[in-house]
Design a protein around this motif. Structure first.
Motif, PDB file in Angstrom:
ATOM      1  N   GLU A   1     -34.124 -13.436 -33.398  1.00 44.54           N
ATOM      2  CA  GLU A   1     -33.709 -14.008 -34.671  1.00 44.54           C
ATOM      3  C   GLU A   1     -32.596 -13.145 -35.252  1.00 44.54           C
ATOM      4  N   ARG A   2     -31.904 -13.683 -36.224  1.00 41.96           N
ATOM      5  CA  ARG A   2     -30.848 -12.931 -36.884  1.00 41.96           C
ATOM      6  C   ARG A   2     -31.439 -11.687 -37.549  1.00 41.96           C
ATOM      7  N   TYR A   3     -30.789 -10.541 -37.359  1.00 43.83           N
ATOM      8  CA  TYR A   3     -31.241  -9.318 -38.008  1.00 43.83           C
ATOM      9  C   TYR A   3     -30.584  -9.219 -39.380  1.00 43.83           C
ATOM     10  N   ILE A   4     -31.419  -9.208 -40.398  1.00 47.08           N
ATOM     11  CA  ILE A   4     -30.922  -9.105 -41.767  1.00 47.08           C
ATOM     12  C   ILE A   4     -30.981  -7.648 -42.176  1.00 47.08           C
ATOM     13  N   GLU A   5     -29.833  -7.079 -42.464  1.00 46.29           N
ATOM     14  CA  GLU A   5     -29.775  -5.659 -42.780  1.00 46.29           C
ATOM     15  C   GLU A   5     -30.162  -5.393 -44.230  1.00 46.29           C
ATOM     16  N   ASP A   6     -31.079  -4.469 -44.402  1.00 50.13           N
ATOM     17  CA  ASP A   6     -31.541  -4.017 -45.705  1.00 50.13           C
ATOM     18  C   ASP A   6     -32.019  -5.147 -46.623  1.00 50.13           C
ATOM     19  N   PRO A   7     -32.903  -6.018 -46.129  1.00 50.00           N
ATOM     20  CA  PRO A   7     -33.485  -7.020 -47.029  1.00 50.00           C
ATOM     21  C   PRO A   7     -34.614  -6.389 -47.837  1.00 50.00           C
ATOM     22  N   ARG A   8     -35.094  -7.077 -48.805  1.00 48.49           N
ATOM     23  CA  ARG A   8     -36.331  -6.659 -49.475  1.00 48.49           C
ATOM     24  C   ARG A   8     -37.488  -7.287 -48.720  1.00 48.49           C
ATOM     25  N   HIS A   9     -38.542  -6.508 -48.521  1.00 50.40           N
ATOM     26  CA  HIS A   9     -39.740  -7.007 -47.855  1.00 50.40           C
ATOM     27  C   HIS A   9     -40.720  -7.398 -48.962  1.00 50.40           C
ATOM     28  N   VAL A  10     -40.853  -8.688 -49.174  1.00 50.71           N
ATOM     29  CA  VAL A  10     -41.708  -9.203 -50.249  1.00 50.71           C
ATOM     30  C   VAL A  10     -42.786 -10.087 -49.645  1.00 50.71           C
ATOM     31  N   GLU A  11     -44.006  -9.879 -50.069  1.00 53.76           N
ATOM     32  CA  GLU A  11     -45.116 -10.667 -49.552  1.00 53.76           C
ATOM     33  C   GLU A  11     -45.911 -11.264 -50.712  1.00 53.76           C
ATOM     34  N   VAL A  12     -46.544 -12.397 -50.429  1.00 55.12           N
ATOM     35  CA  VAL A  12     -47.309 -13.113 -51.441  1.00 55.12           C
ATOM     36  C   VAL A  12     -48.783 -13.137 -51.043  1.00 55.12           C
ATOM     37  N   GLN A  13     -49.636 -12.705 -51.948  1.00 56.09           N
ATOM     38  CA  GLN A  13     -51.081 -12.748 -51.714  1.00 56.09           C
ATOM     39  C   GLN A  13     -51.578 -14.164 -51.980  1.00 56.09           C
ATOM     40  N   ILE A  14     -52.218 -14.757 -50.977  1.00 53.17           N
ATOM     41  CA  ILE A  14     -52.806 -16.085 -51.182  1.00 53.17           C
ATOM     42  C   ILE A  14     -54.313 -15.994 -50.992  1.00 53.17           C
ATOM     43  N   PHE A  15     -55.008 -17.001 -51.525  1.00 55.02           N
ATOM     44  CA  PHE A  15     -56.454 -17.098 -51.348  1.00 55.02           C
ATOM     45  C   PHE A  15     -56.826 -18.570 -51.269  1.00 55.02           C
ATOM     46  N   ALA A  16     -57.700 -18.886 -50.340  1.00 54.56           N
ATOM     47  CA  ALA A  16     -58.127 -20.270 -50.158  1.00 54.56           C
ATOM     48  C   ALA A  16     -59.626 -20.321 -49.907  1.00 54.56           C
ATOM     49  N   ASP A  17     -60.244 -21.423 -50.331  1.00 48.22           N
ATOM     50  CA  ASP A  17     -61.672 -21.593 -50.061  1.00 48.22           C
ATOM     51  C   ASP A  17     -61.880 -22.818 -49.186  1.00 48.22           C
ATOM     52  N   ALA A  18     -63.131 -23.160 -48.947  1.00 47.76           N
ATOM     53  CA  ALA A  18     -63.451 -24.300 -48.092  1.00 47.76           C
ATOM     54  C   ALA A  18     -63.515 -25.606 -48.876  1.00 47.76           C
ATOM     55  N   HIS A  19     -63.116 -25.579 -50.142  1.00 53.79           N
ATOM     56  CA  HIS A  19     -63.188 -26.757 -51.007  1.00 53.79           C
ATOM     57  C   HIS A  19     -61.807 -27.315 -51.343  1.00 53.79           C
ATOM     58  N   GLY A  20     -60.795 -26.870 -50.595  1.00 47.63           N
ATOM     59  CA  GLY A  20     -59.453 -27.387 -50.802  1.00 47.63           C
ATOM     60  C   GLY A  20     -58.618 -26.641 -51.821  1.00 47.63           C
ATOM     61  N   ASN A  21     -59.142 -25.564 -52.369  1.00 55.57           N
ATOM     62  CA  ASN A  21     -58.394 -24.779 -53.352  1.00 55.57           C
ATOM     63  C   ASN A  21     -57.562 -23.709 -52.661  1.00 55.57           C
ATOM     64  N   VAL A  22     -56.281 -23.659 -52.965  1.00 59.20           N
ATOM     65  CA  VAL A  22     -55.389 -22.619 -52.452  1.00 59.20           C
ATOM     66  C   VAL A  22     -54.550 -22.113 -53.622  1.00 59.20           C
ATOM     67  N   VAL A  23     -54.562 -20.809 -53.841  1.00 61.22           N
ATOM     68  CA  VAL A  23     -53.796 -20.235 -54.943  1.00 61.22           C
ATOM     69  C   VAL A  23     -53.028 -19.021 -54.440  1.00 61.22           C
ATOM     70  N   HIS A  24     -52.048 -18.600 -55.225  1.00 60.30           N
ATOM     71  CA  HIS A  24     -51.375 -17.332 -54.939  1.00 60.30           C
ATOM     72  C   HIS A  24     -51.586 -16.400 -56.124  1.00 60.30           C
ATOM     73  N   LEU A  25     -51.527 -15.098 -55.845  1.00 63.84           N
ATOM     74  CA  LEU A  25     -51.735 -14.086 -56.869  1.00 63.84           C
ATOM     75  C   LEU A  25     -50.492 -13.217 -57.033  1.00 63.84           C
ATOM     76  N   GLY A  26     -49.342 -13.854 -56.969  1.00 64.31           N
ATOM     77  CA  GLY A  26     -48.110 -13.119 -57.161  1.00 64.31           C
ATOM     78  C   GLY A  26     -47.682 -12.358 -55.920  1.00 64.31           C
ATOM     79  N   GLU A  27     -46.633 -11.579 -56.107  1.00 69.07           N
ATOM     80  CA  GLU A  27     -46.000 -10.901 -54.973  1.00 69.07           C
ATOM     81  C   GLU A  27     -46.208  -9.391 -55.018  1.00 69.07           C
ATOM     82  N   ARG A  28     -45.988  -8.800 -53.850  1.00 70.45           N
ATOM     83  CA  ARG A  28     -45.897  -7.345 -53.706  1.00 70.45           C
ATOM     84  C   ARG A  28     -44.571  -7.035 -53.024  1.00 70.45           C
ATOM     85  N   ASP A  29     -43.922  -5.991 -53.474  1.00 72.33           N
ATOM     86  CA  ASP A  29     -42.702  -5.531 -52.815  1.00 72.33           C
ATOM     87  C   ASP A  29     -43.064  -4.330 -51.958  1.00 72.33           C
ATOM     88  N   CYS A  30     -42.788  -4.445 -50.660  1.00 70.56           N
ATOM     89  CA  CYS A  30     -43.153  -3.397 -49.695  1.00 70.56           C
ATOM     90  C   CYS A  30     -41.907  -2.935 -48.945  1.00 70.56           C
TER      91      CYS A  30
END
Length: 470
Positions: free
Chosen positions: A204-233
């Protein structure tokens, strides 16, 4: 609180994450079972659990990574569920499937979700099919160096060759131009085979000096999926994280909502359940899917600190079949949290591991300070396992205040008997690069600067003159 009928729970891990899970189980009144190698028989996670079981020799392949031994431990101790923590077997679909066959509750996502996201090639295909933006590149494994060069020419340099099963910086090589393709391709292929048993490589294309950002998600067995914001790593060495923070210093509310929606869509597209993380590269306002970690992340405490959600407790609730205890509208990010990884390494020596025996261990405390650790004074640090000794996490009202609190906590952290990254963190958090919210990549590539982070005692009175009161 509703009782969860999933115990006893065997924690198939060691160190600070095992202690973290065992504490959550104790708070919920659920019996815990620790497993350990011969080298870990007296470790903190073993002493913290209600029961323990020895798996075998220190080598992970003969203990923590041996699926049959772990399942035998569950059978002998009467465990009904297994929490894999992170690392070791946490993202191994064969292990998750074996737990299900044995009638055990696997506290994590469905087997097919683990399998689908375990292959970076398959994950890219699935995300593209779901309309999730990915870094420009291929979705087919490359057979030869000739194929690799042709694919790289089509994408444009620089490019990154990645092992499909890779992670933690393993199986990742960059080619700046065509002359570097063969070495980068074969290097990624070799590490993929050596560390993960899979030589499949894509480009894949190498992106030089990007920010590494990830999103915490959570899902259950009842169809609910949410996110809890981001973390910068973004502060990493050799593609391995050193410092994490939440929220991200370059993420505004509109961008947060957009990347959160991307992460939720990614989770829904694979029928996800439990805690997970959608990792991406942020270039300006463009967010590209990188991979999905189908487990709890090492840096999950910063999300807990800013949202007030106990992610491990929520994992246990979802594993018991309950719906999420909160909806998307309930998630609020308050203040700022920072996590520093306290590894037994010397940044001044190129982040070399520093095995030894801990002779002094005095962690900091006080308002807004949390230490997740699996060691104590007297513990021996070996080369058999990850060098992570502890995670130091702080919370305060904003980034500047959280940084000052972290510096205070780092100055109070007393460790002797092994080198740690405490001096590195103290130096890095005082740089203009950190203050400006940059990735710090230039500093981490500067050997002269790293050597200046040698083990020195903190100046505890650097902000003023000590006054004697008589």
């Amino acid at each position: 609180m509703q009782m969860l009928d999933i115990g006893p729970v065997l924690v198939a891990n060691r160190g600070e994450i095992a202690v973290r899970v065992i504490r959550a189980l104790r708070e919920l009144g659920i019996p815990s079972v620790a497993v350990h190698s011969d080298a870990d028989a007296g470790a903190l996670h073993v002493r913290s659990a209600d029961r323990s079981y020895g798996l075998g020799p220190a080598a992970p392949a003969q203990s923590y990574l041996d699926i049959e031994r772990v399942l035998r431990a569950a059978e002998v101790t009467g465990a009904r569920s297994i929490h894999p923590g992170y690392g070791f077997l946490a993202e191994n679909p064969v292990f998750a499937e074996a737990c299900e066959r044995a009638g055990l509750i696997f506290i994590g996502p469905p087997v097919e979700a683990i399998r689908g996201m375990g292959s970076k090639i398959e994950a890219r295909r699935r995300m593209r099919d779901a309309g999730i933006p990915t870094v420009p590149g291929g979705t087919d494994p490359l057979a030869t160096a000739h194929d690799a060069a042709a694919a790289a020419d089509a994408i444009g340099y620089p490019v990154a060759f990645k092992a499909s099963a890779g992670g933690g910086g393993r199986g990742f090589r960059v080619a700046a131009d065509r002359s570097a393709v063969e070495q980068a391709f074969t290097g990624a292929q070799g590490e993929g085979l050596r560390f993960f048993g899979d030589p499949s490589v894509y480009v894949e294309r190498y992106i030089e000096d990007p920010r590494h950002v990830e999103v915490q998600i959570f899902a259950d067995a009842h169809g609910n999926v949410v996110h809890l914001g981001e973390r910068d790593c973004s502060v990493q060495r050799r593609h391995q994280k050193l410092i994490e923070e939440s929220p991200g210093p370059t993420v505004d509310p509109a961008l947060r909502e957009r990347i959160g929606e991307i992460a939720v869509a990614a989770a829904r597209s694979i029928g996800y359940r439990s805690a997970g993380t959608v990792e991406g590269l942020l270039v300006g306002d463009d967010f590209y899917f990188l991979e999905m970690n189908t487990r709890l992340q090492v840096e999950h405490p910063v999300t807990e600190m800013v949202t007030g959600v106990d992610l491990v407790r929520e994992q246990l609730r979802v594993a018991a079949g309950l719906p999420l205890a909160f909806a998307q509208g309930d998630v609020r990010m308050r203040g700022w949290a920072i996590e520093c990884r306290i590894n037994a390494e010397s940044a001044a020596k190129g982040f070399l591991p520093a095995p030894g025996t801990i002779t002094t261990w005095v962690p900091p405390d006080g308002p807004g300070v949390r230490v997740d650790s699996g060691v104590r004074a007297g513990d021996q640090i070996t080369t058999h396992y990850d060098p992570l000794l502890a995670k130091l996490i702080v919370w305060d009202t904003d980034r500047g205040a959280a940084t000052r609190r972290m510096l205070r906590a780092l100055d109070e952290f007393e460790v002797a008997g092994t080198a740690t990254l405490i001096p590195f963190h103290r130096n890095f958090l005082r740089t203009p690069e950190w203050e400006r919210g940059e990735t710090g990549r230039s500093l981490l590539a500067d050997r002269t600067w790293l050597k200046a982070t040698a083990e020195t005692a903190p100046d505890r009175h650097a902000t003023g003159t000590k006054q004697e009161i008589s």
